[in-house]
Motif scaffolding. Sequence first.
Motif, PDB file in Angstrom:
ATOM      1  N   CYS A 403     -26.991   3.709 -29.926  1.00 29.67           N
ATOM      2  CA  CYS A 403     -27.572   2.609 -30.701  1.00 29.67           C
ATOM      3  C   CYS A 403     -26.943   2.476 -32.079  1.00 29.67           C
ATOM      4  N   GLY A 404     -26.253   3.503 -32.524  1.00 31.25           N
ATOM      5  CA  GLY A 404     -25.613   3.462 -33.834  1.00 31.25           C
ATOM      6  C   GLY A 404     -24.139   3.195 -33.733  1.00 31.25           C
ATOM      7  N   GLU A 405     -23.357   4.250 -33.876  1.00 28.82           N
ATOM      8  CA  GLU A 405     -21.904   4.134 -33.848  1.00 28.82           C
ATOM      9  C   GLU A 405     -21.387   3.537 -32.546  1.00 28.82           C
ATOM     10  N   GLY A 406     -22.101   3.768 -31.448  1.00 25.15           N
ATOM     11  CA  GLY A 406     -21.642   3.279 -30.153  1.00 25.15           C
ATOM     12  C   GLY A 406     -21.759   1.779 -29.970  1.00 25.15           C
ATOM     13  N   GLY A 407     -22.587   1.129 -30.769  1.00 25.36           N
ATOM     14  CA  GLY A 407     -22.686  -0.325 -30.710  1.00 25.36           C
ATOM     15  C   GLY A 407     -23.452  -0.871 -29.527  1.00 25.36           C
ATOM     16  N   ALA A 408     -24.276  -0.060 -28.875  1.00 27.00           N
ATOM     17  CA  ALA A 408     -25.076  -0.562 -27.760  1.00 27.00           C
ATOM     18  C   ALA A 408     -26.113  -1.557 -28.259  1.00 27.00           C
ATOM     19  N   ASP A 409     -26.508  -2.476 -27.421  1.00 26.75           N
ATOM     20  CA  ASP A 409     -27.548  -3.440 -27.764  1.00 26.75           C
ATOM     21  C   ASP A 409     -28.902  -2.807 -27.491  1.00 26.75           C
ATOM     22  N   CYS A 410     -29.508  -2.274 -28.537  1.00 23.94           N
ATOM     23  CA  CYS A 410     -30.769  -1.558 -28.375  1.00 23.94           C
ATOM     24  C   CYS A 410     -31.973  -2.392 -28.805  1.00 23.94           C
ATOM     25  N   ARG A 411     -31.768  -3.663 -29.072  1.00 22.09           N
ATOM     26  CA  ARG A 411     -32.894  -4.520 -29.477  1.00 22.09           C
ATOM     27  C   ARG A 411     -34.002  -4.574 -28.425  1.00 22.09           C
ATOM     28  N   HIS A 428     -35.852   4.914 -22.810  1.00 26.14           N
ATOM     29  CA  HIS A 428     -35.094   4.288 -23.902  1.00 26.14           C
ATOM     30  C   HIS A 428     -33.639   4.744 -23.887  1.00 26.14           C
ATOM     31  N   ALA A 429     -33.416   6.041 -23.665  1.00 27.37           N
ATOM     32  CA  ALA A 429     -32.047   6.554 -23.622  1.00 27.37           C
ATOM     33  C   ALA A 429     -31.287   5.931 -22.459  1.00 27.37           C
ATOM     34  N   SER A 430     -31.939   5.776 -21.320  1.00 29.12           N
ATOM     35  CA  SER A 430     -31.280   5.168 -20.161  1.00 29.12           C
ATOM     36  C   SER A 430     -30.820   3.752 -20.478  1.00 29.12           C
ATOM     37  N   TYR A 431     -31.688   2.973 -21.131  1.00 23.82           N
ATOM     38  CA  TYR A 431     -31.300   1.601 -21.465  1.00 23.82           C
ATOM     39  C   TYR A 431     -30.116   1.591 -22.422  1.00 23.82           C
ATOM     40  N   ALA A 432     -30.179   2.445 -23.434  1.00 27.98           N
ATOM     41  CA  ALA A 432     -29.100   2.492 -24.432  1.00 27.98           C
ATOM     42  C   ALA A 432     -27.801   2.998 -23.810  1.00 27.98           C
ATOM     43  N   PHE A 433     -27.898   4.026 -22.990  1.00 32.38           N
ATOM     44  CA  PHE A 433     -26.693   4.563 -22.347  1.00 32.38           C
ATOM     45  C   PHE A 433     -26.038   3.486 -21.480  1.00 32.38           C
ATOM     46  N   ASN A 434     -26.874   2.756 -20.716  1.00 32.42           N
ATOM     47  CA  ASN A 434     -26.331   1.744 -19.827  1.00 32.42           C
ATOM     48  C   ASN A 434     -25.710   0.587 -20.612  1.00 32.42           C
ATOM     49  N   SER A 435     -26.332   0.229 -21.727  1.00 26.28           N
ATOM     50  CA  SER A 435     -25.759  -0.828 -22.565  1.00 26.28           C
ATOM     51  C   SER A 435     -24.369  -0.422 -23.064  1.00 26.28           C
ATOM     52  N   TYR A 436     -24.257   0.796 -23.527  1.00 27.87           N
ATOM     53  CA  TYR A 436     -22.959   1.305 -24.003  1.00 27.87           C
ATOM     54  C   TYR A 436     -21.942   1.331 -22.862  1.00 27.87           C
TER      55      TYR A 436
END
Length: 471
Positions: A403-411, A428-436
């Motif tokens: 959600c930070g440096e990786g630039g995933a869309d965590c909105r 939450h981690a699953s969503y962020a990981f998949n976005s990245y």
Amino acid sequence: MAILIFAFLFLLSFSSPSEGGGSVAVNYGRIANDLPQPAQVVELLKAQGINKVKLFDADSTVLTALANSGVSVVVALPNELLSSAAATDGSFSEKWVQTNIAQYHPSTQIEAIAVGNEVFVDPNNTTQFLVPAMNNVYKSLVKHNLSSIKISSPVALSALNSSYPPSAGVFKPELIETVMKPMLEFLRKTSSYLMVNAYPFFAYSANSDVISLDYALFRAVNANVTDPGNGLSYSSLFEAQLDAVYAAMSNIQYNDVPVVVTETGWPSKGDENEIGASTDNAAAYNGNLIKRVLTGGGTPLRPNEPLNVYLFALFNENQKTGPTSERNYGLFYPNKEKVYNIPLTMEALKATGSTPINGSKVQVTSPPTASEEVTTAAVGQTWCVANGEAGAEKLQAGLDYACGEGGADCRPIQEGSTCYNPNTLEAHASYAFNSYYQKNTRGAGTCNFGGAAHVVTQTPKFGNCEFPTGY
């Protein structure tokens, strides 16, 4: 633990391999008191399209039953006979070859002899006899004009001192000069191959907190583990293990010797502490392995060398000792019924409609039952999700990076947004990981997060949240 994350080639097939594909065979173990008679076993093999097997001895009843059957065989000289076979006068080896090989071949198609089995871990310390025994058996074969029969010896992966990353694979120092070099030199001179026993199940079961089940079961469609030593990417633990062996051989200048995986498999049942032992996982591993082998291509390190394997094993064996898994590796029950339904031949594989084309792998995840249909994701359609067993610290660190440096869309996982619920770290981690992962076009190494994530081929489901498949 990381060492175990990464912790064959002209052999045998259930059916003729496809163009560019490898081949698959089966081990016929007999440590049981309820197996069908050898003649019935031969009929089962033929009915299933299995035309090559490997034994753990040279049983006369079995060799007689195999005569003129069209099923060829690898026989074995057991560990307990190594010291006698290594005797300098060669008399024991001569008698053994005469009694167990020359008497049956060629009516019984004997393709190779496994001299010993996993000798380096034999508690009776028989390693010193291995190469002398191999030499004596070979001399006896030559004497009987049977030198076309190959000689080798199955080696366990424990012969490696290091397997992580695969490019750093090396044999144990105490084995290199004493046995590995002499054995590989023998194999080179006789145009034979190294037999290797490889079981991703053992690595996964002991390290399920850091090894993805999808990675162990050939279900990580897109490569998600990268070897920092050479940049090669791996989508299966099996290929990583095999490449570690190739690297170890190359390290001592024997990269021209072929390799055969003489045992590999997955148990359909295990003890409570044997994580991953189940019918579904056994079907997934063996089914995906067969597909991977028959449809061509080698490992990342040797991409042009087809894979060839022996599955372990033909039957469940009720008299084997040790954990429950040891008695439950069979493709068949003793009554000749399948333990699970997977395609065993290229023809059967094509009939499923999921044969990979040009290296794109549609994965067999588990066999269908009578009351359900198997649905498979489209080729290349994969997601990245959290490994719930990685621990909160790893998951949080990965989430923060994505959600930070990786630039995933965590909105969508912020409070009040569409994917906030369920409000759990794993979701939450699953969503962020998949976005990245999706933003980086599902590239190699983009679904790892220090072992906190893994690739899946089934659409993730956390509440009503929809996981994107691309940006």
